[in-house]
Design a protein around this motif. Structure first.
Motif, short mmCIF file in Angstrom:
data_model
loop_
_atom_site.label_atom_id
_atom_site.label_comp_id
_atom_site.label_asym_id
_atom_site.label_seq_id
_atom_site.Cartn_x
_atom_site.Cartn_y
_atom_site.Cartn_z
N ALA C 103 0.82 -1.21 0.00
CA ALA C 103 0.00 0.00 0.00
C ALA C 103 0.85 1.26 0.00
O ALA C 103 0.43 2.31 -0.48
CB ALA C 103 -0.93 -0.01 1.21
N MET C 104 2.06 1.16 0.54
CA MET C 104 2.94 2.33 0.58
C MET C 104 3.76 2.49 -0.70
O MET C 104 4.23 3.58 -0.99
CB MET C 104 3.88 2.25 1.79
N LEU C 105 3.94 1.42 -1.44
CA LEU C 105 4.82 1.51 -2.62
C LEU C 105 4.09 1.86 -3.91
O LEU C 105 4.72 2.08 -4.94
CB LEU C 105 5.57 0.19 -2.80
N GLY C 106 2.76 1.91 -3.87
CA GLY C 106 2.02 2.24 -5.08
C GLY C 106 0.59 2.60 -4.75
O GLY C 106 0.25 2.84 -3.59
N HIS C 107 -0.26 2.63 -5.76
CA HIS C 107 -1.66 2.99 -5.53
C HIS C 107 -2.53 1.76 -5.34
O HIS C 107 -3.46 1.76 -4.55
CB HIS C 107 -2.18 3.82 -6.71
N LYS C 108 -2.24 0.70 -6.09
CA LYS C 108 -3.06 -0.51 -6.05
C LYS C 108 -2.14 -1.71 -6.18
O LYS C 108 -1.26 -1.73 -7.06
CB LYS C 108 -4.03 -0.54 -7.25
N ASP C 173 -0.19 -1.62 -9.61
CA ASP C 173 1.15 -1.08 -9.87
C ASP C 173 2.17 -1.63 -8.88
O ASP C 173 3.33 -1.21 -8.88
CB ASP C 173 1.15 0.46 -9.93
N VAL C 174 1.75 -2.56 -8.05
CA VAL C 174 2.64 -3.30 -7.16
C VAL C 174 2.14 -4.74 -7.14
O VAL C 174 0.93 -4.97 -7.15
CB VAL C 174 2.62 -2.74 -5.72
N ILE C 175 3.06 -5.68 -7.11
CA ILE C 175 2.69 -7.11 -7.07
C ILE C 175 3.18 -7.72 -5.76
O ILE C 175 4.33 -7.49 -5.36
CB ILE C 175 3.32 -7.87 -8.26
N VAL C 176 2.31 -8.48 -5.10
CA VAL C 176 2.67 -9.20 -3.88
C VAL C 176 2.68 -10.69 -4.18
O VAL C 176 1.67 -11.22 -4.67
CB VAL C 176 1.65 -8.89 -2.76
N LEU C 177 3.79 -11.33 -3.90
CA LEU C 177 3.85 -12.78 -4.05
C LEU C 177 3.02 -13.41 -2.94
O LEU C 177 3.32 -13.21 -1.75
CB LEU C 177 5.29 -13.28 -4.01
N GLY C 178 2.01 -14.17 -3.31
CA GLY C 178 1.02 -14.63 -2.35
C GLY C 178 1.33 -15.98 -1.75
O GLY C 178 0.42 -16.65 -1.25
N LEU F 221 13.85 -2.88 -2.64
CA LEU F 221 12.51 -2.51 -3.07
C LEU F 221 12.39 -0.99 -3.07
O LEU F 221 12.99 -0.31 -2.24
CB LEU F 221 11.46 -3.08 -2.11
N SER F 222 11.60 -0.46 -3.98
CA SER F 222 11.29 0.96 -3.95
C SER F 222 9.86 1.13 -4.42
O SER F 222 9.19 0.16 -4.81
CB SER F 222 12.26 1.74 -4.84
N HIS F 223 9.38 2.38 -4.35
CA HIS F 223 8.02 2.63 -4.82
C HIS F 223 7.93 2.34 -6.31
O HIS F 223 8.91 2.39 -7.04
CB HIS F 223 7.61 4.07 -4.51
N SER F 224 6.72 2.08 -6.75
CA SER F 224 6.45 1.74 -8.13
C SER F 224 6.57 2.98 -9.00
O SER F 224 5.86 3.97 -8.79
CB SER F 224 5.02 1.19 -8.22
N LYS F 225 7.43 2.92 -10.00
CA LYS F 225 7.51 4.06 -10.93
C LYS F 225 6.33 4.05 -11.89
O LYS F 225 6.08 5.03 -12.58
CB LYS F 225 8.83 4.08 -11.70
#
Lengths: 248, 248, 248, 248, 248, 248
Positions: C103-108, C173-178, F221-225
């Motif tokens: 949630a902090m690294l992107g929007h969705k 815009d971010v992927i989480v390995l589940g 890791l960094s925020h999504s560009k």
């Protein structure tokens, strides 16, 4: 012995009590009434509206005649809150009841309704009932209510198609039939969906709502009169209603 | 004839079937089982957890023995989803069921539960069930489950107080008894609240859930196996469960 | 010096501490334990449930043995709340932690998990953690946990495909390995996605959660015991747990 | 020149057009109509319902007579969606419009309405309009609509008190007058609140909604007929409405 | 007579007042100002940010020069809250205003904006304004702001395409033009969409917002200074602003 | 070795790096910069705004000088998204980070901030970050930022009082210090709250955010560009920023 009274909020005499007579027995009796003034079928907000006044009157008469619970038999739940104001016995709408069961039987449900124009109405209702997070989608079969009977086979085909899309694309795992007149199609739909590898429960609300209303009556529960107090006395030219008799 | 099996998920032999025998008749038969291994009562997340494994096993045995529907008799609904995975007959928890009825009987409901520490648990559950917009509050009476029976009168006093606060301050118009062991207090509470001008329905979930489970069984509906598929076969040392027999 | 103890809640001895030893140093030491009783892997609600009791016991033993923080190494966060009740050192689940970082690294963000049946579970978790508004989708690769290792290359292919769909169709815009067992695939996925013009961060939660747990321990923060109080003493046949020793 | 037609959905001839004539000029003309059949005032769900049918008819007549925009002058927005179905010129309700302005003028607004029983109705409306996150509270002054005029001074006192509580306890920074008949009290309330250090805007919706309806007409915008299509032709005994004339 | 001052928050001298002069008359006068320091156009969060300081200063100067209401003419509503802090006359942003109207004209609206990178920004804004439940989607036409004028015809084509997708796939029944520079395209879009059977209102916000700002000024309403109090006096090297004059 | 650069977005030279030097070691080095142009402290939306431009420039310089991660040290997270657009190393705000940790450490958190006028700002932020369902309340101590240091003892008293109210009345079980300048008060608050039977964790965000930023840098890791792409090149008179150097 509990009497559940079905108020069918249309001038068309759709039969619900007779096909549900298999639920009757020493513990349960069904009654039914229709409207003299109102819409032939309910397919828009104006229909919802004009179905309302006589639905309220019919519910008051039903309680006066001894009903222990009342079911408004239309998925749009017309006048539901006004009926709860008017009477003291429990009142359920088949739309609200179906959505609550659907929420308990799976993670996400879809409603299949008659016409595209009704979609937003059911989305709004799900939100009003607090169940929007459980609603996968509302999909439609583009069949006017009064055409369902004559068009039974092709309506069923379209319902199965719509359900399949709801399951595959929208993630539904429970299907709610979005019109009381889709009755008798639930089991056939389940079978045809299962044959395509899409086995899910299909909820036809009227029988379930009748038993739910009976459950409330048997456990002596009704809606909160703090939530739905009796309408205040005042002039309402053209819209007088029968007086509610005291219950014993 | 429908058989509803009550799984009481504690090692304490709380009786629910016997007091509900008044619901039995030609259409409905009740069965009941308790746990050999698990918590004496359920008052924390650890209790919820350790109630689970044998609850699943008891449900499988119940279906194998002919149950048409299963009710997990604890407001916290322990293992509810795992039980639905394990069996094919409909499974209801008294917590989830009570909340859905409460949402239909008024605008906002409050849950009265045993201990402060349980408050967040029920807030979470309401959110999981999609009913958070209908929840006015969770209030507590600070009575451990195992003390309710010995402390019946003062528990009732505290429940009435908590309900009054929920109605006046939190805006509740329906009250849900947040522990299966508060049974028998619903009507007394309604009377005492009404005497204070706070007439609202008080829901004691077990009888209502039994009739709701029977309604599902009678209309041949069950939870979606697409939502709750059978657990995959694998090694689970210490947690083998009985095999589910094919239903006719 | 902070000791972070990894509780792997399966009877399969998946190794996490060893591959993460590159994080160790004068400030950080890793410990690890597995279950004797419980599921070989976690792929359904029943697995989540039966992983719980020994996970709690392992966490208590870990704290007694000097752990400064505990990580439950399964994306489903089994027994997370019960473990927090049982111990006083900070406890993180890799699922919850990953979602908060996402949630902090992107929007969705989208979660890529093993099996279709797990989808609703993660949707529910995101909602429970309050992050549903940040969840774009849960997509799956249809690979059982125990098949990942043997099927590394094709699992990676399917993960890249699922990520691409999540990015393009669902707006992630971010992927989480589940699944904790997708480890080592994060950088390869980032490269292959970038090569397709879909550069996004891919979160493999275990190393991040280990450092997060260490951060809590170093700043002397832990979960709220007001939120997660110690379970009350009572009979729990079959589920006795080791006593928690006083911390210095 | 834009003609805005006010439909006052009661049989009581509450005057709105005359007091708002100061808004008229070369660009704006006001018209007004009341009901022959319907409620004397609107204070419950049954009143909302029975105000509906003639409100729809009045709106159709208004458009046929040349209205460029229609305002339904009741905070409960009775029949709003049905009126939008029935006509093509823009239709605004004073309740919906007030809430949208309130959301733009501050962070949280409170609605002050006539009776306790109306509270849930407005909470529901705010949710339906999508503005529940902006609603601080609904507070009431326990004054029936028909008593406001005779009881002007003490009603004003109670409104100021209710507003003060809404601001201080509920965090409101904008106040919405929750009944069209509270008109003329907005500026007096602002002054008395400011004198207590609680300066906030107080919205009396009718003049604002009239100008908003005129703004829509002048920019040639109206509601979406895709959202609110014309009701389908069918039998509706007792509820025939005038035909809508083609607009030039 | 009401003066509405348009603050165009870019250094490019986009003209809005002149094309809107048809709204002027004895009741309404328009003024306009642009920035000396700031972005040439607004297409990212950094542009939003650096548009802010001079927008605030321009608004203070506008009020000092006699403006009765201020409109910030950029769909991203840069500095909207800071401007409200700085002045006492009503301040509207064309983005916020458009979304509120869109919510009143249909069930779900879509915003068509310039660039993919702006999508999340508008989703966030809808959420901040409380209107996320009314937002169907944000779709883009991949046209930089400064290219719109030279590329009018093909931009219009892409807008119509994006609107069609929003209506058909996302369920929008109202379209919001997501850039002030799409002006003049609203009616053409409505016609072309109607020709494809997709008749919906298309909102070009500037004229509507001007009339809305005038409506607030005429009814003597402004934003809540309790919500947006004057910034406290302090050192702000480089960012001194003109003093706000007392209003008569 | 990871270098975390603290950007303190005020012209006042509040020191954060020095008091946090205890976190430094072979693995972590801290850097710090302040603004030349901007607000002396941040207490309103205008302050947030004018803190932005130089914060972005400072972040670019920090990355060019070798920073591996950047922390914006103000609870209001000014310019956070614009900074993420401008640089490629991970960027955290202490406000966002604190809220995510708070959500993991309990069920509901309260933020204690400096001034009443800031309350809505943090409510909005919690909503933007997706954490509104975890926010119990925002409470204030009515202390301007620049007065905290001189008024340390009484500020602490007021913080303890505000926390107690948040816990008891609002149901918070975690407290977030809502100003970076409340540092050093977290442990004292925990002790005083515990002495009143209200033991909860109190989060002082800067040290935690520093370690979190380091965790991101260490796990690469960094925020999504894709979420925060580089601002497009264009004219921005007065707001040119240093060029970002290629990272190795």
């Amino acid at each position: 012995m509990v009497t559940v009274h079905l108020v069918v909020p249309t001038t068309t005499k759709f039969e619900f009590a007779a096909p549900l007579s298999y639920l009757e027995g020493p513990d349960l009796k069904l009654m039914e009434s229709h409207l003299e003034r109102g819409p032939a079928s309910i397919e828009c907000e104006y229909d919802e509206l004009v179905a309302g006044p006589e639905t309220v009157a019919a519910a008051i008469r039903a309680q006066n005649d001894g009903a222990d619970a009342i079911v408004v038999v239309c998925m749009g739940d017309p006048a539901l809150h006004a009926v709860r104001e008017a009477v003291s016995v429990p009142v359920l709408g088949i739309g609200e009841t179906a959505m609550h069961y659907a929420a308990m039987l799976g993670h996400k449900f879809s409603i299949l309704c008659t016409l595209d124009r009704r979609r937003s109405y059911y989305v709004d209702k799900a939100r009003q009932y607090g169940l929007d997070s459980k609603l996968a989608s509302v999909r439609t079969v583009n069949t006017p209510v009064l055409a369902i009977e004559d068009d039974h086979a092709s309506t069923l085909d379209r319902l199965v198609e719509a359900a399949a899309v709801a399951i595959i694309q929208d993630g539904a795992d429970v299907i709610v039939l979005g019109c009381g007149c889709f009755k008798d199609m639930d089991r056939m739909m389940e079978e045809r969906l299962a044959a395509r590898g899409l086995a899910v429960p299909v909820i036809d609300s009227p029988p379930l709502t009748v038993l739910t209303a009976a459950a409330l009556a048997r456990t002596r529960l009704s809606h909160s009169k703090r939530a739905y107090p009796i309408p205040p006395a005042k002039e309402r030219p053209g819209y007088d209603v029968p007086s509610l008799k005291e219950r014993r």
